[in-house]
Write a protein that holds these residues in place. Structure first.
Motif, PDB file in Angstrom:
ATOM      1  N   GLY A 175       0.792  -1.220   0.000  1.00 58.38           N
ATOM      2  CA  GLY A 175       0.000   0.000   0.000  1.00 58.38           C
ATOM      3  C   GLY A 175       0.822   1.267   0.000  1.00 58.38           C
ATOM      4  N   PRO A 176       0.194   2.367  -0.436  1.00 55.91           N
ATOM      5  CA  PRO A 176       0.837   3.677  -0.368  1.00 55.91           C
ATOM      6  C   PRO A 176       0.391   4.430   0.879  1.00 55.91           C
ATOM      7  CG  PRO A 176      -1.113   3.824  -1.713  1.00 55.91           C
ATOM      8  CD  PRO A 176      -1.078   2.405  -1.189  1.00 55.91           C
ATOM      9  N   GLN A 177       1.194   5.383   1.282  1.00 53.48           N
ATOM     10  CA  GLN A 177       0.804   6.357   2.305  1.00 53.48           C
ATOM     11  C   GLN A 177       1.311   7.705   1.811  1.00 53.48           C
ATOM     12  OE1 GLN A 177       1.209   5.142   6.650  1.00 53.48           O
ATOM     13  NE2 GLN A 177       2.639   3.704   5.731  1.00 53.48           N
ATOM     14  N   ALA A 178       0.380   8.566   1.401  1.00 57.45           N
ATOM     15  CA  ALA A 178       0.818   9.827   0.809  1.00 57.45           C
ATOM     16  C   ALA A 178      -0.200  10.931   1.066  1.00 57.45           C
ATOM     17  CB  ALA A 178       1.036   9.664  -0.694  1.00 57.45           C
ATOM     18  N   THR A 179       0.303  12.149   0.995  1.00 53.11           N
ATOM     19  CA  THR A 179      -0.528  13.345   1.059  1.00 53.11           C
ATOM     20  C   THR A 179      -0.393  14.082  -0.259  1.00 53.11           C
ATOM     21  OG1 THR A 179      -0.143  13.522   3.442  1.00 53.11           O
ATOM     22  CG2 THR A 179      -0.984  15.480   2.319  1.00 53.11           C
TER      23      THR A 179
ATOM     24  N   PHE B  43      -4.096   6.129   0.387  1.00 48.98           N
ATOM     25  CA  PHE B  43      -3.760   4.984   1.218  1.00 48.98           C
ATOM     26  C   PHE B  43      -4.465   3.747   0.660  1.00 48.98           C
ATOM     27  CE2 PHE B  43      -7.202   7.576   2.847  1.00 48.98           C
ATOM     28  CZ  PHE B  43      -8.239   6.680   3.068  1.00 48.98           C
ATOM     29  N   LEU B  44      -4.356   2.636   1.358  1.00 45.22           N
ATOM     30  CA  LEU B  44      -5.041   1.392   0.995  1.00 45.22           C
ATOM     31  C   LEU B  44      -6.159   1.160   1.996  1.00 45.22           C
ATOM     32  CD1 LEU B  44      -4.538  -0.986  -1.131  1.00 45.22           C
ATOM     33  CD2 LEU B  44      -3.630  -2.261   0.820  1.00 45.22           C
ATOM     34  N   SER B  45      -7.350   0.789   1.482  1.00 51.91           N
ATOM     35  CA  SER B  45      -8.463   0.537   2.400  1.00 51.91           C
ATOM     36  C   SER B  45      -9.475  -0.396   1.739  1.00 51.91           C
ATOM     37  CB  SER B  45      -9.139   1.853   2.803  1.00 51.91           C
ATOM     38  OG  SER B  45      -9.915   2.373   1.742  1.00 51.91           O
ATOM     39  N   PRO B  46     -10.377  -0.991   2.541  1.00 48.32           N
ATOM     40  CA  PRO B  46     -11.409  -1.870   1.982  1.00 48.32           C
ATOM     41  C   PRO B  46     -12.426  -1.064   1.163  1.00 48.32           C
ATOM     42  CG  PRO B  46     -11.128  -2.231   4.349  1.00 48.32           C
ATOM     43  CD  PRO B  46     -10.405  -0.976   4.014  1.00 48.32           C
TER      44      PRO B  46
ATOM     45  N   GLU C  60     -16.971  -3.524  -3.326  1.00 50.77           N
ATOM     46  CA  GLU C  60     -16.414  -4.792  -3.814  1.00 50.77           C
ATOM     47  C   GLU C  60     -16.208  -5.760  -2.656  1.00 50.77           C
ATOM     48  OE1 GLU C  60     -13.680  -4.127  -7.630  1.00 50.77           O
ATOM     49  OE2 GLU C  60     -12.855  -3.175  -5.842  1.00 50.77           O
ATOM     50  N   ALA C  61     -17.185  -5.845  -1.798  1.00 58.23           N
ATOM     51  CA  ALA C  61     -17.117  -6.762  -0.652  1.00 58.23           C
ATOM     52  C   ALA C  61     -15.847  -6.543   0.168  1.00 58.23           C
ATOM     53  CB  ALA C  61     -17.211  -8.211  -1.124  1.00 58.23           C
ATOM     54  N   ASP C  62     -15.485  -5.279   0.342  1.00 61.22           N
ATOM     55  CA  ASP C  62     -14.332  -4.878   1.158  1.00 61.22           C
ATOM     56  C   ASP C  62     -12.991  -5.345   0.608  1.00 61.22           C
ATOM     57  OD1 ASP C  62     -15.887  -3.448   2.912  1.00 61.22           O
ATOM     58  OD2 ASP C  62     -16.067  -5.070   4.368  1.00 61.22           O
ATOM     59  N   ALA C  63     -12.925  -5.531  -0.712  1.00 63.23           N
ATOM     60  CA  ALA C  63     -11.621  -5.821  -1.322  1.00 63.23           C
ATOM     61  C   ALA C  63     -10.683  -4.641  -1.097  1.00 63.23           C
ATOM     62  CB  ALA C  63     -11.797  -6.071  -2.818  1.00 63.23           C
ATOM     63  N   SER C  64      -9.418  -4.926  -0.821  1.00 69.27           N
ATOM     64  CA  SER C  64      -8.440  -3.860  -0.582  1.00 69.27           C
ATOM     65  C   SER C  64      -8.120  -3.136  -1.887  1.00 69.27           C
ATOM     66  CB  SER C  64      -7.156  -4.439   0.017  1.00 69.27           C
ATOM     67  OG  SER C  64      -7.397  -4.919   1.326  1.00 69.27           O
ATOM     68  N   ARG C  65      -8.277  -1.833  -1.873  1.00 68.61           N
ATOM     69  CA  ARG C  65      -8.014  -1.025  -3.065  1.00 68.61           C
ATOM     70  C   ARG C  65      -7.279   0.255  -2.674  1.00 68.61           C
ATOM     71  NH1 ARG C  65      -8.554  -4.048  -7.641  1.00 68.61           N
ATOM     72  NH2 ARG C  65     -10.653  -4.957  -7.833  1.00 68.61           N
ATOM     73  N   VAL C  66      -6.491   0.759  -3.616  1.00 69.98           N
ATOM     74  CA  VAL C  66      -5.893   2.073  -3.389  1.00 69.98           C
ATOM     75  C   VAL C  66      -7.017   3.098  -3.287  1.00 69.98           C
ATOM     76  CG1 VAL C  66      -3.603   1.683  -4.333  1.00 69.98           C
ATOM     77  CG2 VAL C  66      -5.501   2.193  -5.882  1.00 69.98           C
ATOM     78  N   THR C  67      -6.834   4.059  -2.390  1.00 67.72           N
ATOM     79  CA  THR C  67      -7.916   4.956  -1.984  1.00 67.72           C
ATOM     80  C   THR C  67      -7.431   6.395  -1.974  1.00 67.72           C
ATOM     81  OG1 THR C  67      -8.646   3.178  -0.508  1.00 67.72           O
ATOM     82  CG2 THR C  67      -9.622   5.355  -0.159  1.00 67.72           C
ATOM     83  N   TRP C  68      -8.320   7.290  -2.374  1.00 66.39           N
ATOM     84  CA  TRP C  68      -8.057   8.722  -2.279  1.00 66.39           C
ATOM     85  C   TRP C  68      -9.220   9.352  -1.526  1.00 66.39           C
ATOM     86  CZ3 TRP C  68      -6.929   5.712  -6.376  1.00 66.39           C
ATOM     87  CH2 TRP C  68      -5.624   5.771  -6.906  1.00 66.39           C
ATOM     88  N   GLN C  69      -8.926  10.129  -0.487  1.00 69.92           N
ATOM     89  CA  GLN C  69      -9.963  10.772   0.322  1.00 69.92           C
ATOM     90  C   GLN C  69      -9.720  12.275   0.374  1.00 69.92           C
ATOM     91  OE1 GLN C  69     -10.388  10.252   4.810  1.00 69.92           O
ATOM     92  NE2 GLN C  69     -12.200   9.142   4.086  1.00 69.92           N
ATOM     93  N   GLN C  70     -10.739  13.039  -0.015  1.00 66.71           N
ATOM     94  CA  GLN C  70     -10.652  14.498  -0.021  1.00 66.71           C
ATOM     95  C   GLN C  70     -10.517  15.007   1.408  1.00 66.71           C
ATOM     96  OE1 GLN C  70     -12.019  17.638   0.445  1.00 66.71           O
ATOM     97  NE2 GLN C  70     -10.888  18.606  -1.209  1.00 66.71           N
TER      98      GLN C  70
ATOM     99  N   SER D 299     -15.032  13.013   0.869  1.00 63.59           N
ATOM    100  CA  SER D 299     -15.489  12.164  -0.229  1.00 63.59           C
ATOM    101  C   SER D 299     -14.327  11.253  -0.625  1.00 63.59           C
ATOM    102  CB  SER D 299     -15.960  13.001  -1.413  1.00 63.59           C
ATOM    103  OG  SER D 299     -14.951  13.896  -1.852  1.00 63.59           O
ATOM    104  N   THR D 300     -14.653  10.024  -1.050  1.00 65.57           N
ATOM    105  CA  THR D 300     -13.635   8.982  -1.212  1.00 65.57           C
ATOM    106  C   THR D 300     -13.847   8.225  -2.508  1.00 65.57           C
ATOM    107  OG1 THR D 300     -13.564   8.720   1.199  1.00 65.57           O
ATOM    108  CG2 THR D 300     -12.601   6.951  -0.111  1.00 65.57           C
ATOM    109  N   VAL D 301     -12.746   7.866  -3.165  1.00 66.65           N
ATOM    110  CA  VAL D 301     -12.815   6.973  -4.322  1.00 66.65           C
ATOM    111  C   VAL D 301     -11.803   5.847  -4.146  1.00 66.65           C
ATOM    112  CG1 VAL D 301     -13.709   8.664  -5.970  1.00 66.65           C
ATOM    113  CG2 VAL D 301     -11.239   8.453  -5.662  1.00 66.65           C
ATOM    114  N   TRP D 302     -12.187   4.675  -4.654  1.00 59.52           N
ATOM    115  CA  TRP D 302     -11.321   3.501  -4.652  1.00 59.52           C
ATOM    116  C   TRP D 302     -11.000   3.159  -6.100  1.00 59.52           C
ATOM    117  CZ3 TRP D 302     -15.368   4.319  -1.386  1.00 59.52           C
ATOM    118  CH2 TRP D 302     -15.125   4.190  -0.004  1.00 59.52           C
ATOM    119  N   GLY D 303      -9.762   2.720  -6.349  1.00 58.02           N
ATOM    120  CA  GLY D 303      -9.359   2.471  -7.724  1.00 58.02           C
ATOM    121  C   GLY D 303      -8.652   1.149  -7.916  1.00 58.02           C
TER     122      GLY D 303
END
Length: 205
Positions: free
Chosen positions: A79-83, A96-99, A103-113, A118-122
């Motif tokens: 996973g990444p940890q970045a600002t 960061f990485l989060s469920p 997608e049934a809590d599959a781990s995905r890279v995440t961006w949170q405003q 607001s949050t998106v998973w990719g």
């Protein structure tokens, strides 16, 4: 005569003051932010019908853990940890990485405003290490498709229209070349500093 001059001076002062007030409060023209991604390798181009609307300059780490791999051991990305900052060095997003709840809590890279959460998973769909674009020793450039989006708890949605994200202009972040060779290294972590630009796309209106 004195009264006339004083009155004239007072009128001039009032006129000047009103001019300042109207200058301050008249509606100012609004200029849309222009987001222009750099040229990229053909295999990570965003599909037609999408346009860039936001860019964030990331500083952080790419995180690896030493795990068994085949008959040996290898650094494995976890996973990444970045600002992410805007052009004025103001924090706008955390990465960061989060469920992913979509997608049934599959781990995905995440961006949170950072303001409205607001949050998106990719999910990464293409990458490139083309030496004509990517620095030696840098992590690949990526094309990421959004596979989940969620408004913040108060309804904020600055990121939720995002359809694709590109990770470009990378430096650093590659896994260590040593330190994961023995069974005693299992579980060891390496947080490798990196920088990158993330370009966010949405459907073109």
């Amino acid at each position: 005569m004195f009264t006339h001059r004083a009155k004239k001076h007072e009128n001039s002062f009032v006129s000047a003051a009103l001019a300042v007030v109207f200058t301050v409060f008249l509606p100012q023209p609004v200029h849309a932010d222009s987001v222009t991604p750099p040229p990229v390798p053909a295999d990570i181009q965003v599909p037609a019908g999408n346009k860039a609307f936001l860019v964030g300059h990331a500083e952080g780490t790419q995180d690896y853990i030493c795990l068994p791999s085949g008959s040996g051991f290898a650094w494995t990305f976890f996973g990444p940890q970045a600002t992410l900052f805007n052009d004025n060095d103001k924090q706008i997003i955390t990465h960061f990485l989060s469920p992913n709840p979509f997608e049934a809590d599959a781990s995905r890279v995440t961006w949170q405003q950072s303001q409205d959460t607001s949050t998106v998973w990719g999910a990464g769909i293409a990458s490139s290490s083309d030496p004509d674009f990517v620095q030696p020793g840098a992590i690949p450039w990526l094309l990421v498709q959004v596979v989940g989006a969620q408004d913040g708890p108060t309804g904020g949605g600055k990121l939720t229209e995002t359809t694709f994200i590109q990770r470009l202009n990378t430096s650093g972040g590659t896994a260590p070349s040593a330190g994961c060779d023995l069974s005693t290294d299992i579980g060891k972590k390496a947080l490798v500093r990196y920088t990158a630009d993330y370009f966010f796309y949405k459907q073109d209106d």
